[in-house]
Design an enzyme around this catalytic site. Structure first.
Site, mmCIF file in Angstrom:
data_model
loop_
_atom_site.group_PDB
_atom_site.id
_atom_site.type_symbol
_atom_site.label_atom_id
_atom_site.label_comp_id
_atom_site.label_asym_id
_atom_site.label_seq_id
_atom_site.Cartn_x
_atom_site.Cartn_y
_atom_site.Cartn_z
ATOM 1 N N HIS A 116 -29.237 42.879 -16.203
ATOM 2 C CA HIS A 116 -30.335 41.914 -16.108
ATOM 3 C C HIS A 116 -30.969 41.738 -17.494
ATOM 4 O O HIS A 116 -31.466 42.711 -18.061
ATOM 5 C CB HIS A 116 -31.373 42.452 -15.122
ATOM 6 C CG HIS A 116 -32.487 41.500 -14.828
ATOM 7 N ND1 HIS A 116 -32.628 40.275 -15.443
ATOM 8 C CD2 HIS A 116 -33.522 41.591 -13.970
ATOM 9 C CE1 HIS A 116 -33.689 39.668 -14.974
ATOM 10 N NE2 HIS A 116 -34.267 40.437 -14.079
ATOM 11 N N ASN A 136 -22.260 37.334 -24.192
ATOM 12 C CA ASN A 136 -20.888 36.825 -24.074
ATOM 13 C C ASN A 136 -20.156 37.025 -25.397
ATOM 14 O O ASN A 136 -20.768 37.409 -26.398
ATOM 15 C CB ASN A 136 -20.907 35.329 -23.743
ATOM 16 C CG ASN A 136 -21.184 35.063 -22.258
ATOM 17 O OD1 ASN A 136 -21.038 35.946 -21.417
ATOM 18 N ND2 ASN A 136 -21.575 33.850 -21.954
ATOM 19 N N HIS A 165 -18.666 35.886 -13.395
ATOM 20 C CA HIS A 165 -18.272 37.160 -14.016
ATOM 21 C C HIS A 165 -17.760 38.154 -12.972
ATOM 22 O O HIS A 165 -17.984 39.360 -13.085
ATOM 23 C CB HIS A 165 -19.438 37.782 -14.788
ATOM 24 C CG HIS A 165 -19.911 36.959 -15.954
ATOM 25 N ND1 HIS A 165 -19.468 37.178 -17.236
ATOM 26 C CD2 HIS A 165 -20.770 35.915 -16.031
ATOM 27 C CE1 HIS A 165 -20.059 36.305 -18.054
ATOM 28 N NE2 HIS A 165 -20.843 35.529 -17.351
HETATM 29 FE FE1 HDD Z 1 -25.252 35.100 -16.507
HETATM 30 C C1 HDD Z 1 -23.754 37.528 -14.663
HETATM 31 C C2 HDD Z 1 -23.901 36.433 -19.347
HETATM 32 C C3 HDD Z 1 -26.434 32.427 -18.317
HETATM 33 C C4 HDD Z 1 -26.832 33.996 -13.793
HETATM 34 N N1 HDD Z 1 -24.052 36.646 -16.924
HETATM 35 C C5 HDD Z 1 -23.543 37.543 -16.025
HETATM 36 C C6 HDD Z 1 -22.765 38.526 -16.707
HETATM 37 C C7 HDD Z 1 -22.811 38.233 -18.028
HETATM 38 C C8 HDD Z 1 -23.623 37.049 -18.161
HETATM 39 C C9 HDD Z 1 -22.149 38.994 -19.150
HETATM 40 C C10 HDD Z 1 -22.000 39.655 -16.040
HETATM 41 C C11 HDD Z 1 -22.775 40.924 -15.996
HETATM 42 C C12 HDD Z 1 -21.895 42.014 -15.418
HETATM 43 O O1 HDD Z 1 -20.926 42.391 -16.087
HETATM 44 O O2 HDD Z 1 -22.185 42.426 -14.292
HETATM 45 N N2 HDD Z 1 -25.126 34.508 -18.420
HETATM 46 C C13 HDD Z 1 -24.610 35.248 -19.449
HETATM 47 C C14 HDD Z 1 -24.912 34.590 -20.701
HETATM 48 C C15 HDD Z 1 -25.613 33.465 -20.405
HETATM 49 C C16 HDD Z 1 -25.753 33.417 -18.973
HETATM 50 C C17 HDD Z 1 -24.516 35.107 -22.065
HETATM 51 C C18 HDD Z 1 -26.175 32.426 -21.326
HETATM 52 C C19 HDD Z 1 -26.569 32.672 -22.511
HETATM 53 N N3 HDD Z 1 -26.383 33.506 -16.124
HETATM 54 C C20 HDD Z 1 -26.811 32.543 -17.013
HETATM 55 C C21 HDD Z 1 -27.739 31.653 -16.371
HETATM 56 C C22 HDD Z 1 -27.873 32.097 -15.079
HETATM 57 C C23 HDD Z 1 -27.012 33.250 -14.951
HETATM 58 C C24 HDD Z 1 -28.435 30.477 -17.021
HETATM 59 C C25 HDD Z 1 -28.695 31.573 -13.955
HETATM 60 C C26 HDD Z 1 -29.727 30.793 -14.047
HETATM 61 N N4 HDD Z 1 -25.220 35.620 -14.566
HETATM 62 C C27 HDD Z 1 -25.998 35.051 -13.627
HETATM 63 C C28 HDD Z 1 -25.908 35.725 -12.286
HETATM 64 C C29 HDD Z 1 -24.943 36.906 -12.577
HETATM 65 C C30 HDD Z 1 -24.575 36.679 -14.028
HETATM 66 C C31 HDD Z 1 -25.539 34.839 -11.143
HETATM 67 C C32 HDD Z 1 -23.756 37.093 -11.643
HETATM 68 C C33 HDD Z 1 -23.717 38.557 -11.303
HETATM 69 C C34 HDD Z 1 -24.909 39.125 -11.894
HETATM 70 O O3 HDD Z 1 -25.632 38.143 -12.515
HETATM 71 O O4 HDD Z 1 -25.252 40.280 -11.843
HETATM 72 O O5 HDD Z 1 -27.145 36.176 -11.875
#
Ligand code: HDD
Length: 715
Positions: free
Chosen positions: A342, A151, A78
């Site tokens: 978060h 999402n 993202h």
């Molecule tokens: Fe995630 C970012 C949505 C599964 C780990 N995720 C991130 C963002 C969104 C989502 C909208 C961007 C937030 C922003 O605008 O800063 N993610 C989802 C959805 C998931 C999902 C809807 C499943 C239903 N994500 C998911 C899993 C993991 C992560 C299973 C790790 C185990 N996601 C992250 C992250 C991020 C992230 C690496 C990258 C930047 C952040 O968190 O702040 O931690």
């Protein structure tokens, strides 16, 4: 009244936090970061005019050092996103289901910050990549920040967070040559997917037009996981969250998306920004599907499985409030880049379930902020600060902003009068829902997670014919970019479990035949190897012919043109009164018209009135507009019908199924490929006043996708 004061206090407190150096200030001297006024910002300090620069130049060093450190790590996923401020208001109290403060009082305006994003691409990648879109909402409630990090797709690729790094490694550019950027059309992605039957439902969504939205304003949002609402009596309901855009759900064509990526990679970012600047404030209704505790096991899928949705026909979506985005950020980096979402930012009244994907996320997001924002104090960055007061004994660390006073930073204590002290539940203290858990430790998954194809089939069956064609074309595009034939074969086997016709068409486009099921390697999520081998036969495939209307964009709202942009093609001799009528009519409905001519600058209309072209065929393209209208005027029509760029512009808009209106332009019509349908509107000269509303109504319909079915244009 109390709430109004609280609203005001919350909003002004948030504004104060965001204040900084502003461009419009008067009497502002340039200073160093330590407040020293700078006398010369043009020259570094040298030993003589032609001499070497001096190490002593602390002003040069401060400026360059700061510059050298301007970048922070981009989000691992993202990374590419845009955001806006706004507010949320509930329609009526939800106290029956949840005690969450921001869902009680229709008078209460809760500030929000919303960031939309693509998933796979880097920060500088195109907005129009085929991808799911992030839809992350931070509610600054009076009980602390609540983040709904969702999402625009209601399901996810995987069932367990342990597979997330694998999924992302597979979709990101391949590690040896860093290609392709922001694209899933490559071997490693499909290799992984072809071994993950659980991803098939999400694959249907990301190969559908949902993955190429027309605008962030025209996307649905979903919390994906099943959460809990908990009320004052500590009773729980399962809840699924939805965001329903009031403008409807609309997309562009894939051929168009690829071209937009070249003409304006910031297309979605610009659209959101412009809409808010023009006061076409985007709005979504928050919807909930509520399920009683005792109904948890009444579905033919598991509510804890994030690869499944709850069909709206089974549990209706109740719209409980509205979110409006009405302010653009002042500074992209300070706000959009540094905002830290978060799923674990909760308020009393909302709680988690045991969805194993959600459980893993609860670890990941804090962890990522530590590296991305540089330490444990990221909650003190203005955009992340709650409007609720923060009191605890945490202290120190990188870039600490708070100056904690006194000597007490522990609890319990007597020296600070016991403060800060724990809040009882009735005082707003958060308590976890006391769900009963009795189990053996196990690395495994429930058999109720094993049906990987039924909802993929439900989604495909529920699409309109044009949508089905687009999905087949998308799969054909993606798999044709996969070089390893065995991967394509495995994908055909999966698709065959979803829909035979779909598979046959994709296979034909790939020049392949559907293989016999012969794969005996490890397929993730098939019934465990000690029961049956991990091959395709071991995955249950249920047959069904049910459909869900809510899954097709063909059934969306089509009554608004707010924020849509229409190309008005003009040349010397144009009827300026027609232009005027068109512009006014569009403006009255919140849309805008852009004057496009063979060259920039003045265009002389009938009666020598001068118009100014805002864009020319040299710097713009039909893919950036929602519709095309060509006002009358014999001179203008003659020039345009002899101009190949103009003809290409119109033909391409036709190919992308857009509405095109032509006033008194038979010559021009004959020079194009256009064939008449409900989206090609012929207006007799001088009739623009009577016909302009019909044109606008057709634009609100978004696209005439049936044009593709009649095989007038390719899909
Ligand atoms: Fe995630 C970012 C949505 C599964 C780990 N995720 C991130 C963002 C969104 C989502 C909208 C961007 C937030 C922003 O605008 O800063 N993610 C989802 C959805 C998931 C999902 C809807 C499943 C239903 N994500 C998911 C899993 C993991 C992560 C299973 C790790 C185990 N996601 C992250 C992250 C991020 C992230 C690496 C990258 C930047 C952040 O968190 O702040 O931690």
């Amino acid at each position: 009244m109390k709430n109004k004061q609280q609203n005001k206090a919350a909003a002004s407190e948030k504004d104060k936090q965001l204040e900084g150096h502003s461009e419009s200030g008067e009497n502002q001297f340039l200073t160093t970061n330590h407040g020293l006024k700078i006398n010369d910002n043009q020259h570094s300090l040298k030993a003589g005019e032609r001499g070497p620069s001096l190490l002593e130049d602390f002003i040069l060093r401060e400026k360059i050092t700061h510059f050298d450190h301007e970048r922070i790590p981009e989000r691992i996923v993202h990374a590419r996103g845009s955001a806006a401020h706004g507010h949320f208001q509930v329609y009526e109290s939800m106290s029956k289901y949840t005690k969450a403060g921001f869902l009680q009082d229709p008078e209460l305006k809760t500030p929000v910050y919303v960031r939309f994003s693509t998933v796979a691409g880097s920060r500088g990648s195109s907005d129009l990549a085929r991808d799911a879109r992030g839809f992350a909402v931070k509610f600054y409630t009076q009980e602390g920040n609540y983040d709904l990090v969702g999402n625009n797709v209601p399901v996810f690729f995987i069932q367990d967070a342990l597979k997330f790094p694998d999924l992302i490694h597979a979709v990101k550019p391949e590690p040896h040559n860093e290609m392709p950027q922001a694209a899933s059309a490559h071997d490693t992605f499909w290799d992984f997917i072809s071994l993950m039957p659980e991803s098939m439902h999400m694959i249907m969504w990301v190969m559908s037009d949902r993955a190429i939205p027309r605008s962030y304003r025209m996307m649905e949002g979903f919390g994906v996981h099943t959460f809990r609402f908990v009320n004052e009596k500590n009773e729980s309901h399962f809840v699924k969250f939805h965001w329903k855009p009031l403008l409807g759900v609309h997309s562009v064509a894939w051929n168009e998306a690829q071209k937009i990526s070249g003409f304006d990679p910031d297309f979605h970012r610009r659209d959101l920004w412009d809409a808010i600047e023009n006061q076409n404030y985007p709005e979504w209704e928050l919807g909930v599907q509520l399920i009683r505790e005792e109904d948890e096991h009444k579905f033919d899928f598991d509510l804890l499985d994030p690869t499944k949705l709850v069909p709206e026909e089974i549990v209706p979506v109740i719209r409980i409030g509205k979110m409006t985005l009405d302010r653009n950020p002042d500074n992209f980096f300070a706000e959009t880049e540094q905002v830290a979402f978060h799923p674990g930012h909760l308020v009393p009244g909302i709680d988690f379930t045991n969805d194993p994907l959600l459980q893993g996320r609860l670890f990941s997001y804090t962890d990522t902020q530590l590296i991305r924002l540089g330490g444990p104090n990221f909650h003190e960055i203005p955009i992340n600060r709650p409007v609720a007061e923060v009191h605890n004994n945490q202290r120190d660390g990188h870039m600490r902003q708070t100056i904690n006073k006194g000597r007490v930073s522990y609890e319990p204590n007597t020296l600070a009068g016991g403060c800060p002290y724990q809040a009882k539940m009735e005082e707003g203290g958060f308590t976890s829902y006391p769900e009963k858990v009795e189990a053996k430790k196990i690395r495994g998954r429930s058999r109720s997670f094993f049906d990987h194809y039924s909802q993929a089939g439900l989604f495909f069956r529920s699409q309109s014919e044009p949508e089905k064609k687009h999905l087949i074309a998308a799969l054909s595009f993606e798999l044709s970019k996969v070089e390893t034939v065995a991967i394509r074969e495995r994908m055909l086997l999966h698709l065959n479990n979803i829909d035979k016709n779909l598979t046959e068409e994709v296979a034909r486009n790939l020049g392949m035949t559907i293989p016999e099921s012969s794969f005996n390697g490890h397929l993730n999520g098939s019934i465990p190897a000690d029961e049956t081998p991990g091959n395709f036969q071991s995955i249950p495939v249920k047959q069904s012919d049910t459909v869900s209307e809510a899954l097709s964009m063909a059934n969306t709202v089509k009554d608004s043109v707010a924020g849509r942009v229409v190309a008005i093609l003009i040349a010397n001799g144009v009827d300026t009164s027609s232009v005027d009528i068109i512009k006014k009519a569009l403006g009255a409905k919140g849309a805008s018209g852009k004057l496009i001519a063979p060259s920039l600058g003045p265009v002389t209309g009938l009666k020598d009135q001068i118009l100014t072209a805002e864009a020319s065929f040299f710097n713009t393209s039909s893919v950036l507009y929602d519709a095309v209208i060509i006002p009358g005027g014999n001179g203008s029509i003659k020039i345009l019908s002899e101009n190949t760029d103009a003809l290409h512009f119109i033909n391409e808009a036709y190919r992308h199924c857009k509405t095109i209106a032509l006033e008194g332009a038979e010559t021009l019509l004959r020079a194009t490929y256009l064939k008449e349908d409900e989206g090609v509107i012929l207006i007799p000269s001088g009739d623009i006043t009577q016909k302009v509303d019909a044109f606008i109504k057709a634009v609100a319909g978004h696209r005439v996708w049936d044009r593709e079915l009649a095989r007038k244009v390719p899909s």
